[in-house]
Structures are given as structure tokens and as C-alpha cells.
Design a protein around this motif. Structure first.
Motif, PDB file in Angstrom:
ATOM      1  N   GLY B 286       0.794  -1.255  -0.058  1.00  0.00           N
ATOM      2  CA  GLY B 286      -0.101   0.079   0.093  1.00  0.00           C
ATOM      3  C   GLY B 286       0.774   1.155   0.028  1.00  0.00           C
ATOM      4  O   GLY B 286       0.376   2.115  -0.701  1.00  0.00           O
ATOM      5  N   HIS B 287       1.903   1.211   0.674  1.00  0.00           N
ATOM      6  CA  HIS B 287       2.599   2.656   0.727  1.00  0.00           C
ATOM      7  C   HIS B 287       3.345   2.893  -0.722  1.00  0.00           C
ATOM      8  O   HIS B 287       3.338   3.691  -1.445  1.00  0.00           O
ATOM      9  CB  HIS B 287       3.649   2.757   1.815  1.00  0.00           C
ATOM     10  N   PRO B 288       4.243   1.587  -0.887  1.00  0.00           N
ATOM     11  CA  PRO B 288       4.851   1.916  -2.326  1.00  0.00           C
ATOM     12  C   PRO B 288       3.628   2.236  -3.440  1.00  0.00           C
ATOM     13  O   PRO B 288       3.749   3.105  -4.373  1.00  0.00           O
ATOM     14  CB  PRO B 288       5.305   0.531  -2.884  1.00  0.00           C
ATOM     15  N   GLY B 336       4.841   0.830   8.107  1.00  0.00           N
ATOM     16  CA  GLY B 336       4.347   0.681   9.283  1.00  0.00           C
ATOM     17  C   GLY B 336       3.665   1.995   9.611  1.00  0.00           C
ATOM     18  O   GLY B 336       3.000   2.006  10.611  1.00  0.00           O
ATOM     19  N   HIS B 337       3.743   3.047   8.877  1.00  0.00           N
ATOM     20  CA  HIS B 337       3.441   4.332   9.635  1.00  0.00           C
ATOM     21  C   HIS B 337       1.616   4.285   9.322  1.00  0.00           C
ATOM     22  O   HIS B 337       1.058   5.251   9.822  1.00  0.00           O
ATOM     23  CB  HIS B 337       3.932   5.579   8.925  1.00  0.00           C
ATOM     24  N   HIS B 338       1.138   3.401   8.707  1.00  0.00           N
ATOM     25  CA  HIS B 338      -0.244   3.150   8.605  1.00  0.00           C
ATOM     26  C   HIS B 338      -0.561   2.491   9.728  1.00  0.00           C
ATOM     27  O   HIS B 338      -1.860   2.474   9.863  1.00  0.00           O
ATOM     28  CB  HIS B 338      -0.651   2.609   7.210  1.00  0.00           C
ATOM     29  N   MET B 339       0.294   2.010  10.643  1.00  0.00           N
ATOM     30  CA  MET B 339      -0.258   0.969  11.695  1.00  0.00           C
ATOM     31  C   MET B 339       0.258   1.418  12.900  1.00  0.00           C
ATOM     32  O   MET B 339       0.278   0.645  14.023  1.00  0.00           O
ATOM     33  CB  MET B 339       0.447  -0.173  11.335  1.00  0.00           C
TER      34      MET B 339
HETATM   35 CU   LIG Z   1       1.961   5.642   3.512  1.00  0.00          CU
END
Ligand SMILES: [Cu+2]
Ligand code: HEA
Ligand code: HEA
Ligand code: CUA
Lengths: 266, 588, 208
Positions: B286-288, B336-339
Motif C-alpha cells: 500500500g505505501h509503495p 508501518g506508518h499506517h499502523m
Molecule cells: Cu503511506
């Protein structure tokens, strides 16, 4: 022409935005937790740091578009080329980042790296579609074991307790509202009975997900009495928007009173 | 560097017959247009959904007649149910993120332009190329099919967190076949993206015409190339994630479902799975993915700016390209910044926070390059430039939000508030869209041989630019106040006072959407009635402007293209074509 | 090379920049595919590790016979890599007949591997193993991970054999040349390499 309009527009938007943020037109509600101020000051710090970059960025953009909209035959690069820009980015932003993550880690650590106070009041929290239930250990100070297969809304056995065979469970107090004594460390254990949910109390500056299969501890101390909303911030289904409970922060006396009443109602 | 005599990529003669020419075509130009059209359609579907959402948020008991035809039980009496709101939201996010922004700027423009920009006659693997479009198409059809099946689209959000997305109908409406179709649709999309990425990489490395050394590639080509690399790894992880999710749903496995779950007093059979495993796998993709969406935008803007400011970017191709490469690489270590509040170890939160903050450095460098390239330039305010400038402003705003979210301490307050919604609409949801528009206005003459109307283009720009700030800056602010996202109605004591603000957002959103129809009209009308386009209407220098508009089947009519210049040799009115040793095109 | 000859060439022969890795596009394409496919396997194996570490009890069902079967499968697949190599060598040397022969042997070995693998599967299924059930009472994730990971690999082997057959046919009729054989060879070696991870992780680590 377009250039001038664009520049003015960008400048205008920037100023209005800056005003709304600085004047706290929309802002966080009162802070009622011990760790809260650290988070608030971290946010203010970020507003300062990132806000400056925001204003600088937008205004420089606006200025250039304003100035160079007129046609000229010869163009020039900025003196020094890309080097100063790259250095600026690395040094300035790098410094800000280090500052933020350094101070930030303190604020974060204050909440999450610190062990809960041994004397804190343990409360067991269960989230389910679409309600929270809270469990106090009762006089024996022990929580009964949970048996998911026994969960039954009809008989109001929300946690799946087994009082017959489990003495610890007999005096557990189950409530639909979270009441806590003011200025006393609280230790919540969050677990979900079905899907992911979250425990969000804006005034406490606390947000923590419920993850099915895990028991997640979270601890805090409230500094003001009052009644506050606990809302669910993890998408959990059709009732998500309406999943909430109340947190009442009471004086120790009122709290003991309240707990007795609840015990009587079990 | 010695050039070698190689067989050009023209394995195929111009096809005959409508089907081979326009439907199952292997011509990268046709495929590019197919992708662009697909994402155009998808964008308007997604936009219609956002309209319905905004109307419901502002006037919860408003009747939305057309939708009630689409889904009688989702809209009893024309009034939207909470679950149907979530379904629309899920499909809005899915369609916009995947079928609009992973399609048009990358697969759409990339397919059409990349081979021409490197001087090739077609993609490296034309049949594979056709396959990836049609697989994408089927994926899109499956996604749309969720609207017509009885239990409707899934309601678990575009992030589809289990157990909500994994346990099946027990979890709620739309979690039956809706969610299955969603999983399959995304799985197909992954396959298509992987094939596409493979094609882009090989084409860029293998099919460059004589003199097109890596240091002479246009920045847009660099962006598509780097982006293909990122896609290749990211989608390769989303694919198994979707498969495992579908296995949990249909195969009875428990990868993502822990034991002891109870839905309306029924104990579920599953045991031993981990919802966090899904979150890690999803966000590792998701982040990429969000940078997969922004990198082509970087490329398009870096490609368009020099043409309209009549000078090269500061630092030439190197600095901006390295910045893009750095963003692409770093994007794999920040998921991990989404978590932060998901129950992951608080120490891990710090581990993910630091690289997240550092990834802003290359982005800041890129922004500084673009902004300071305007210094002493010679701006030509054609619509492509306006949208590029709009992109800069929007991206700065969106990116700044990143600073707030990147720190666990502040994110623990802002997570899941409308601040996040504002953040990602500025970055993904609109700076990328603005770059897509810029590219559309810039390349339309080349793609269709006709000019778009400048007047309509400018109106479209002004309305969109103002609209975007009204809608999504306001969301940032309500986020500070603690307004929660993914709520289908505001019943909390806390949210009720924010209802007027939300009305304002909704009205602005409706206007913003309405403005898009000006664009649609312009695109369709000019296709037939627009003035014929010259070969090089913008006075640009790269190879796509060195051939007819639209280009012939083999792109250059059999000419040997020999490149002797970089892509950004502009100076005021003057500009030097990449291919021409001596002659220089006067800027129009 | 001199340019004048280029100017004269038809538009089907255009002078191009040399590939940075000096390999032709088919092969580069295969390498790129291998990179991304490796990530896909990686994700599956990561999920397996995550499940295994998380499980309180992880039944290790394989007794000697299964391990032995696995060893044989490994040997078969390894030798199929060798025969593939031989085929490529022969093809490059222009020895078509022997290249075809070795291709045949490779396909045969691939088939044997698949057969042995399916036998293992049916044995387990017979013992009551399912995607969601563990007859030994251990974690149900064993079946889930074992069948999905080995299933993914098996599908690669089967599609590999089909690809080999396809290439062989084209090569026989001179539609394809040695480079095609080499490219499909790359894929075959990759499938083999993956097994070198799957076997220890899925079999040896689950031996009684
Ligand atoms: Cu992100
Ligand atoms: C294209 C899409 C895109 C882009 C580019 C970004 C960019 C960034 N994002 Fe965003 N993000 C999303 C799409 C995107 N994001 C999405 C879709 C979500 C939500 C998913 C969901 O939950 O549904 C999300 C959520 C999200 C989160 C999780 C929030 C939460 O759920 O709690 C975080 C946290 O760290 C984050 C951080 C960042 C950061 C640090 C950047 C950085 O890369 C930003 C870098 C850019 C800048 C820093 C601006 C540079 C310019 C300047 C600073 C001006 C300087 C100039 C002068 C002075 C002249 N994003
Ligand atoms: C590309 C991404 C994208 C775009 C463009 C948009 C556009 C819009 N979105 Fe969306 N949105 C998401 C991605 C996007 N969104 C995602 C990922 C979510 C999260 C879902 C979830 O929580 O699971 C979300 C969620 C979301 C919410 C939050 C729902 C909630 O949390 O309760 C809302 C609410 O207002 C909203 C509104 C809007 C509006 C008003 C627009 C308006 O801007 C619409 C106007 C449209 C445009 C301005 C663009 C038109 C584009 C074209 C015409 C393309 C042209 C194509 C070519 C040139 C080829 N969106
Ligand atoms: Cu519970 Cu959202």
C-alpha cells in the motif's frame, strides 16, 4: 494575466489556511490526560515547523509565478544551480526531521514506552459490532476467564463468563459505560469479539485499535472529572458511525458509589 | 558508446480490420488510448460515487433517485443506508486508486509515449501489452459487477482489513460475493500491472534508438521506468495477499482470522490467523502504491515544465531523477506508518516513523527543483502549465500533512480522522489527478491530432483548483477537531456541531465535480471539432513531437531517429530538438 | 559500425543503443519476471513463517517416508535442471536433435516430479489433512500453508512443462531458436531454485 491571478489565489489560500490553523478555528478539544500536553505541544511544534515550510513553499511558488509570467527571450538558472537547493533540503529539513523525531519520540515514549503504574485500576474492555462493554474485577480483584462460545446477548453474557464453574467470574462487574476515578492511573486491556474496532477519546488524546486475537494494554490518567465520548475509529461494519460509549471521570467517592450500584445491578 | 544494428520492434505489419485495429490491437498507441479511456470512465464512476457520498453526508435523508434504481435494498425509498454508504466509499477508493490513477498516468500515457520517447516502434512485448490491458479491463468489469449483484459492493474500505473482509456474510452486507469479486478484481489488476511493468522496464532498457543514452532519456521516461520497478515488487506482494484473503473466504483457511470470533452469538470455526499479518502485507504494497501513483505525476510535471517555462530544470535530469529513485526505494521501508495505533509494538512505530520523515527529503528536493526552476523563466500559461503549477501547490499542501501523520505521537490523535482523508486527497487524490490533467492537455494533440479548447481548459482549471482547496483543506481542519473518517452520518455529540462545515464541503464537492464535465465536454467535442494539431504545437523537444500527430503506425514512418541532445535544451523562445544536430524549433 | 550502411537500411532495421546488460529482450524480460515472481513466493513464505511463529502448537506430520519422497522429488528436479542445461548447450551448439532429446528428458523429469508431488498430496488428504484441518490436532495453518505454498510451486512446474513443450514444438519447426530454449531454461532453473527453499522449509522443518 493568468499568472498574476494564480499567484494571488495561492497567496490568499495560504493566508486563510494559516489563519484557520493559528487561530484554532477548528481545533482539539480540552486535554484531560496527564500525557496529553506532551502530544499537544508536539502537534504545536509540528504546526510551527511544517507550517513554515508550507507558507514558504506556497509563497515562493506564488512569487515566482507572479514575477516571471512576462515573456523574456533569455532565461537564467538560479545562481549556484541545484547544489544549494539539495543542501537546503538536507540540512534544514533534515534538522527539522531529527528534531521532530527526537522530541516526538519523547512524547510517544511518555505514552507507550512507560510501564503502567503498578497501582493502576485494571479494566477489561471488549468491543463488538457495535458496542463496547467494560468489566471491573470486583472485590476479589480477579477477572474470570472468557469463554467465547458462551457469549450470549440474550442472557446478557456479553463477555462469555462462566460463573458456575469459575469463582473469579462471579463478582465481575460488567457495564456499558466506562467510569473511572479522576487522577488515578487506569490500565485498560482491549480485546475484540469479532472484527477490528478502535478506542478513541479525543479529550484523553488516546487512540488504540482493538485487534481480534490480541489483548492490547493501554494506560492513562485523567485529570478532570466530566463525561466524554468514546468513539470507534476502525471501520467495523454498518454500525461503525454509531458505535460509541461514554467515559465518566468521577471523584473517587462518586466512583466507589457508582461501582457499588453497578455491582448491585449484576 | 557504439551503436549496434538491431531488429526494431516492428514484428507486425499494420493490422487490418476493425477488431485487430481498435479492439484487440497490439499497437502501444491504441492500448495507451484504451487505458486512458478506461481510467476516464472509471474516474467519472468514482466521481459519481463521491457525489452520492457527499450528498448523504450533508443531507442524510436526501433521496437520490438514480441510485435507488441501481440498488433497491441499498437505498430503501431512495434514502441511503449506512452500509450502502460504506459500500460506495469502498468502491470510490478502490476505483480511484487502482483503476484511475494506476491506469492513466502510468499505463495510459506511458504506453502511448514511452516507446516514442525512446525512439522505438512499439513496446518490447506487444502481445503481453494487449493482454495486460484486457486483464485490467476484466478487473474493472468485476469491480463494477459488485454494484449489480444482490448483496452489493463490499463495505470494508479500500484497505479491506480482515476479519471484517475475511469472515464472509456474517460480518455484514456486501461481505459475501461483493468482497469475493473485489478480491478477484484486485488480483487481476495485480497481474496486469506486473505484465505492464515488465514491458516498461524491458522497453526502456532494450529499445532505445541510436544516441538515446540513459542520460538523454526524457524525465517522464525515467519516471515510468523507476515506477515500473516499484510496481514490479509492490504488486507481486499484493497478488498473494489477495489470493490468501480469497482462500480465507472460500477455502476455509485462517491466515487472517484468529480464533474465538463471535458474530451474533455464533462462534466462528476459524482459529490461529493474524489480522496484523494482513495489515503488514497490505501496507507493504500500500505505501509503495501511493508512490506508484505519484511518481508518474512527478515525471509528467518534470517533462511539461521545461516546455512551458522555456528552460531546463535546475540540476538537469540528474537531480530530479535521483530524487524520484530515492522516493521509490525508500517507499518500501515505511509501510508501518499506517499502523501506528494498530497494536504493533510501539518501538516498531519509531522504527517506521524515522524513515517516513526521511522520505520527505527527496520529495522536498523535487519540489525545490520545480519551484526554483521558475526563477527567471519565461512562463507560458497554456493549460498544461496551469495544471502543473496547480500540481505543485497541491503537492506541497498534501505533503506537509505527511509531517503530522509521520509521527506516532501526533498520528495517535489524527489517525482515522478527516485530516488523513484531506492528506491523501491532496497528494494522491488530486495532485496526481492534476498532473494527469496536465498530461492530458499536453499530449491530447499528439494522441488525437486535434487541439483541446484553451478557454474551456482554463475554466476547468480555475474551478478545480479552488474547489479542491475548499473541499479538502476543510477536511484537514475538521480533522484537527477530531472528526472521524468512514462515518456515514454524524450522530456523536462531538460531530454534530461539524455538520454545517460538512454541508459546505459537500456543496464545494458538488461544484468541483460539476467542473469535471467541462473537461469531459472539451475532451469529446475537440476530438471531432477541435482545430487540427500541428506536429509540435508546444515547441517541445522530445521525440514524440518529432513525428506526425497522431504518429504513424511504426511511430516515425521508418525514419532512423538519431538522438544528439538531452531532452531539456530550452532557452527562451529557442529550443533544440533531441534529434537535430543543427536546426532548432522556434517556440510557438 | 559505420553509419552510411544504416541510412540505407529498410525501416525494419533501425540502429539502436546497445542493451546495457548486453542481453536480448526475451532474456531480460524473463529475468524481470523472475524477480517479481520471487517476491510473490517470498510473500507466501513470509506468511508461512508468521503463521508458524504465531502458532502455540505446530504439528510436524512428516515421517520418514514423506521426507524420502521429498528427497527423491528434489533429486528429480535437480537433475531436470542438468538436462535443461544440456539441452541449452546443445541448442547453442546447433545440435538440434540432442537439444530436442534433452528437452524431452527435462519434460519427463518435470512430469515425474509433479506425479510424486500429487501422490504426496493425496496421501496427506487421505490422512485427513485439509486447507483448514489438521488431523494431528496441531495448528490448522499447516495445511493452509503447505498446500498453498507447494501448490503454487507445483503450478509453476506444470506450467513450466507446458512452456517447454510449446518451445520444443516451435524449435522443432524452426520457428524458435536456441535463445528461446535458453530463455525457458532460465524459468526452469528458477522453479528449481524456489524448490530449494520450499523443500527445507516445508518438509525438513516439518519432519517428525
Ligand atoms: Cu503511506
Ligand atoms: C500519492 C499519494 C501519497 C503521497 C505522495 C503521500 C505522501 C506522504 N504521506 Fe501519505 N497517504 C496516502 C497517500 C499519499 N501519501 C494515502 C492514500 C493514505 C491513507 C490510506 C488510508 O488509510 O486509506 C496516506 C496516509 C499516510 C499516513 C498514515 C496516516 C494514518 O492513517 O494515520 C502517513 C503517516 O506517516 C503518511 C505520510 C506521508 C508522508 C510523510 C508523505 C511524504 O512523501 C510527503 C512528502 C512531501 C512533502 C514533504 C512536501 C514537499 C514540499 C515542501 C515541504 C515545501 C518546501 C518548498 C519550499 C520551501 C520552496 N501518509
Ligand atoms: C485517486 C484518488 C481519489 C480521488 C481523485 C478522489 C476524489 C474525491 N473523493 Fe475520495 N477517496 C479516495 C481516493 C480518491 N478520491 C480514497 C482512496 C478514499 C478512501 C476510501 C476508504 O476509506 O476506504 C476516499 C474517500 C473519500 C471520502 C471519505 C469517506 C469517509 O471516510 O467517510 C470522501 C468524502 O467526502 C471522498 C470524497 C471525494 C471527493 C469529493 C472527490 C472529488 O475530488 C471528486 C472530483 C473528481 C475529480 C476532481 C477528479 C476527476 C478526475 C478525472 C476526470 C480523471 C481524468 C482522467 C484522465 C485525464 C485520464 N473520498
Ligand atoms: Cu467499531 Cu468501528
Amino acid at each position: 494575466m493568468s499568472g498574476k491571478i494564480f499567484a494571488v489565489l495561492v497567496a490568499l489560500i495560504t493566508l486563510v489556511t494559516a489563519y484557520c490553523v493559528i487561530a484554532h478555528v477548528w481545533w482539539m478539544p480540552v486535554d484531560i490526560s496527564v500525557h496529553g500536553p506532551k502530544i499537544d505541544s508536539q502537534l504545536e511544534e509540528t504546526v510551527l515547523v511544517a507550517g513554515t515550510l508550507f507558507i514558504a513553499g506556497q509563497l515562493v511558488l506564488a512569487a515566482f509565478v507572479f514575477l516571471y509570467g512576462t515573456s523574456r527571450t533569455k532565461t537564467k538558472q538560479i545562481p549556484g544551480g541545484a547544489k544549494p537547493l539539495v543542501l537546503f533540503a538536507f540540512i534544514l529539513v533534515g534538522a527539522e526531521i531529527l528534531a521532530l523525531s527526537f522530541i516526538g519520540s519523547k512524547a510517544w515514549g511518555a505514552v507507550y514506552f512507560s510501564a503502567p503504574d503498578p497501582g493502576s485500576l485494571p479494566i477489561d474492555v471488549q468491543a463488538g459490532q457495535f458496542a463496547y462493554y467494560f468489566r471491573y474485577a470486583g472485590p476479589d480483584g480477579k477477572f474470570g476467564n472468557l469463554h467465547p462460545e458462551l457469549i450470549n446477548e440474550g442472557t446478557q453474557n456479553y463477555f462469555g463468563l462462566d460463573p458456575e464453574h469459575d469463582p473469579d467470574a462471579r463478582d465481575d462487574i460488567v457495564t456499558a459505560e466506562l467510569a473511572i476515578p479522576v487522577n488515578k492511573p487506569i490500565l485498560l486491556t482491549l480485546h475484540s469479539k469479532d472484527v477490528g474496532h478502535s478506542f478513541y477519546v479525543r479529550e484523553l488524546r488516546v487512540q488504540q485499535d482493538f485487534v481480534p486475537g490480541l489483548n492490547l494494554p493501554i494506560h492513562f490518567t485523567a485529570t478532570q472529572t466530566g463525561r466524554f465520548e468514546i468513539v470507534c475509529t476502525q471501520l467495523c461494519g454498518l454500525g461503525h458511525y454509531n458505535m460509541k460509549a461514554y467515559l465518566s471521570v468521577l471523584s473517587q467517592a462518586d466512583f466507589d458509589e457508582w461501582l457499588k450500584k453497578q455491582a448491585a445491578m449484576q | 558508446m557504439g551503436a549496434t544494428l538491431a531488429r526494431a520492434a516492428v514484428h507486425h505489419a499494420p493490422p487490418q480490420g476493425f477488431i485487430r485495429k481498435y479492439v484487440f490491437s497490439v499497437d502501444h498507441k491504441v492500448i495507451g488510448i484504451q487505458y486512458t479511456t478506461l481510467s476516464l470512465v472509471a474516474a467519472f464512476v468514482g466521481m459519481a460515487l463521491s457525489w452520492a457520498m457527499r450528498i448523504h453526508l450533508a443531507w442524510p435523508d436526501a433521496r437520490i433517485p438514480l441510485l435507488s434504481l441501481l440498488s433497491p435494498n441499498g437505498m430503501p425509498g431512495g434514502v441511503m443506508t449506512p452500509e450502502y454508504y460504506l459500500s460506495l466509499m469502498t468502491m470510490h477508493g478502490t476505483i480511484m486508486a487502482f483503476f484511475v490513477l494506476t491506469a492513466a498516468p502510468m499505463a495510459g500515457y506511458g504506453n502511448f509515449m514511452l516507446p516514442i520517447q525512446v525512439g522505438a516502434a512499439d513496446m518490447a512485448f506487444p502481445r503481453l501489452n494487449m493482454a495486460s490491458f484486457w486483464v485490467t479491463f476484466v478487473g474493472f468489469v468485476l469491480a463494477c459487477a459488485t454494484f449489480i449483484i444482490p448483496d452489493g459492493p463490499p463495505l470494508s474500505g479500500w484497505t479491506a482489513y480482515p476479519p471484517l473482509s475475511a469472515v464472509g456474510p456474517a460480518a455484514g452486507p456486501g461481505q459475501g460475493w461483493g468482497q469475493n469479486l473485489w478480491g478477484l478484481s484486485i488480483a487481476l489488476f495485480c497481474v496486469a500491472s506486473l505484465l505492464g511493468a515488465l514491458n516498461f522496464i524491458v522497453t526502456t532498457l532494450e529499445l532505445r534508438t541510436k544516441g538515446m543514452t540513459l542520460s538523454r532519456l526524457p524525465i517522464s521516461t525515467w519516471a515510468w521506468f523507476i515506477n515500473a520497478g516499484v510496481s514490479l515488487l509492490a504488486f507481486a506482494v499484493l497478488l498473494p495477499t489477495c489470493l490468501l484473503l480469497v482462500l480465507d473466504r472460500l477455502g476455509g483457511t485462517s491466515f487472517f482470522i484468529p480464533g474465538g470470533l463471535v458474530f451474533n452469538d455464533q462462534l466462528q470455526p476459524h482459529a490461529g490467523g493474524s489480522p496484523l499479518l494482513f495489515q503488514h502485507l497490505f501496507w507493504f504494497f500500500g505505501h509503495p502504491e501511493v508512490y506508484i501513483i505519484i511518481l508518474p505525476a512527478f515525471g509528467i510535471v518534470s517533462h511539461i515544465l521545461p516546455t512551458f517555462i522555456r528552460k531546463p530544470l535546475v540540476g538537469g535530469w540528474k537531480v530530479i531523477t535521483f530524487a524520484m529513485a530515492a522516493v521509490g526505494t525508500l517507499s518500501f521501508v515505511v509501510w508501518g506508518h499506517h499502523m501506528f495505533v494498530s497494536g504493533m509494538s510501539p518501538y516498531m512505530a519509531m522504527v517506521f516513523s524515522v524513515p517516513t520523515l526521511f522520505i520527505t527529503i527527496p520529495s522536498v528536493i523535487a519540489v525545490l527543483i520545480w519551484v526554483f526552476s521558475l526563477y527567471r523563466s519565461n512562463l507560458r500559461f497554456d493549460t498544461p502549465l496551469l495544471f502543473s503549477l496547480g500540481f505543485l501547490s497541491l503537492f506541497i499542501t498534501g505533503g506537509i500533512g505527511g509531517f503530522f501523520l509521520a509521527q506516532p505521537s501526533t498520528d495517535s490523535y489524527l489517525h482515522a480522522t478527516t485530516f488523513v482523508v484531506g492528506h491523501f486527497h491532496f497528494t494522491m487524490g488530486l495532485s496526481a489527478i492534476f498532473a494527469t490533467f496536465a498530461g492530458f492537455y499536453y499530449w491530447y494533440p499528439k494522441m488525437f491530432g486535434r487541439m483541446l479548447s484553451e478557454k474551456l481548459g482554463k475554466v476547468h482549471f480555475w474551478l478545480s483548483f479552488v474547489g479542491v482547496y475548499c473541499v479538502f483543506m476543510t477536511m484537514h481542519l475538521t480533522g484537527f477537531a477530531g472528526a472521524v473518517r468512514r462515518y456515514s452520518a454524524f450522530v456523536d455529540d462531538f460531530m454534530v456541531p461539524l455538520i454545517p462545515t460538512n454541508r459546505f464541503i459537500s456543496v464545494a464537492a458538488l461544484l468541483l465535480g460539476a467542473a469535471q464535465f467541462i473537461f469531459l465536454f472539451n475532451a469529446i467535442w475537440s476530438r471531432f471539432k477541435g482545430p487540427k494539431a500541428a506536429d509540435n504545437p508546444w515547441g517541445a523537444t522530445t521525440l514524440e513531437w518529432d513525428t506526425t500527430s497522431p504518429p504513424p503506425f511504426d511511430n516515425f514512418g521508418g525514419r532512423q531517429m538519431t538522438v544528439c541532445h538531452g531532452p531539456m535544451e530550452y532557452d527562451g523562445e529557442a529550443a533544440v530538438m533531441q534529434t537535430s544536430p543543427e536546426s532548432s524549433v522556434a517556440g510557438t | 559500425m559505420d553509419q552510411s550502411s544504416v541510412a540505407a537500411t529498410t525501416h525494419h532495421d533501425v540502429v539502436m543503443e546497445p542493451s546495457p546488460y548486453a542481453i536480448e529482450k526475451k532474456k531480460l524480460g524473463m529475468w524481470v519476471f523472475i524477480v517479481s515472481d520471487a517476491c510473490t513466493f517470498g510473500a507466501f513464505l513470509f506468511a508461512y513463517g508468521y503463521m508458524r511463529v504465531g502458532a502455540p502448537v505446530w504439528g510436524t506430520p512428516f515421517e520418514f517416508s514423506s521426507i524420502l519422497n521429498g528427497v527423491v522429488m528434489t533429486a528429480v528436479l535437480l537433475s531436470s535442471s542438468l538436462t535443461m542445461l544440456a539441452s541449452v548447450r546443445a541448442a547453442q551448439a546447433g545440435a538440434k536433435a540432442s537439444a530436442m532429446k534433452w528437452l524431452g528428458v527435462t519434460m519427463l523429469l518435470g512430469g515425474i516430479f509433479a506425479a510424486l508431488h500429487l501422490r504426496e498430496w493425496f496421501k496427506l488428504i487421505g490422512e485427513g489433512w485439509r486447507l483448514f484441518h489438521n488431523p494431528t490436532g496441531g495448528a490448522a495453518q499447516f495445511g493452509a500453508t503447505f498446500f498453498s505454498v507447494t501448490g503454487l510451486h507445483l503450478s509453476h512446474v506444470v506450467s513450466g512443462v507446458i512452456a517447454l513443450a510449446f518451445i520444443a514444438r516451435g524449435y522443432q519447426r524452426d520457428r524458435y531458436d536456441a535463445s528461446h530454449v535458453e530463455t525457458v531454461g532460465l524459468y526452469w532453473h528458477f522453479v528449481d531454485l524456489v524448490w530449494m527453499f520450499v523443500f527445507p522449509l516445508m518438509y525438513l522443518m516439518n519432519a517428525r
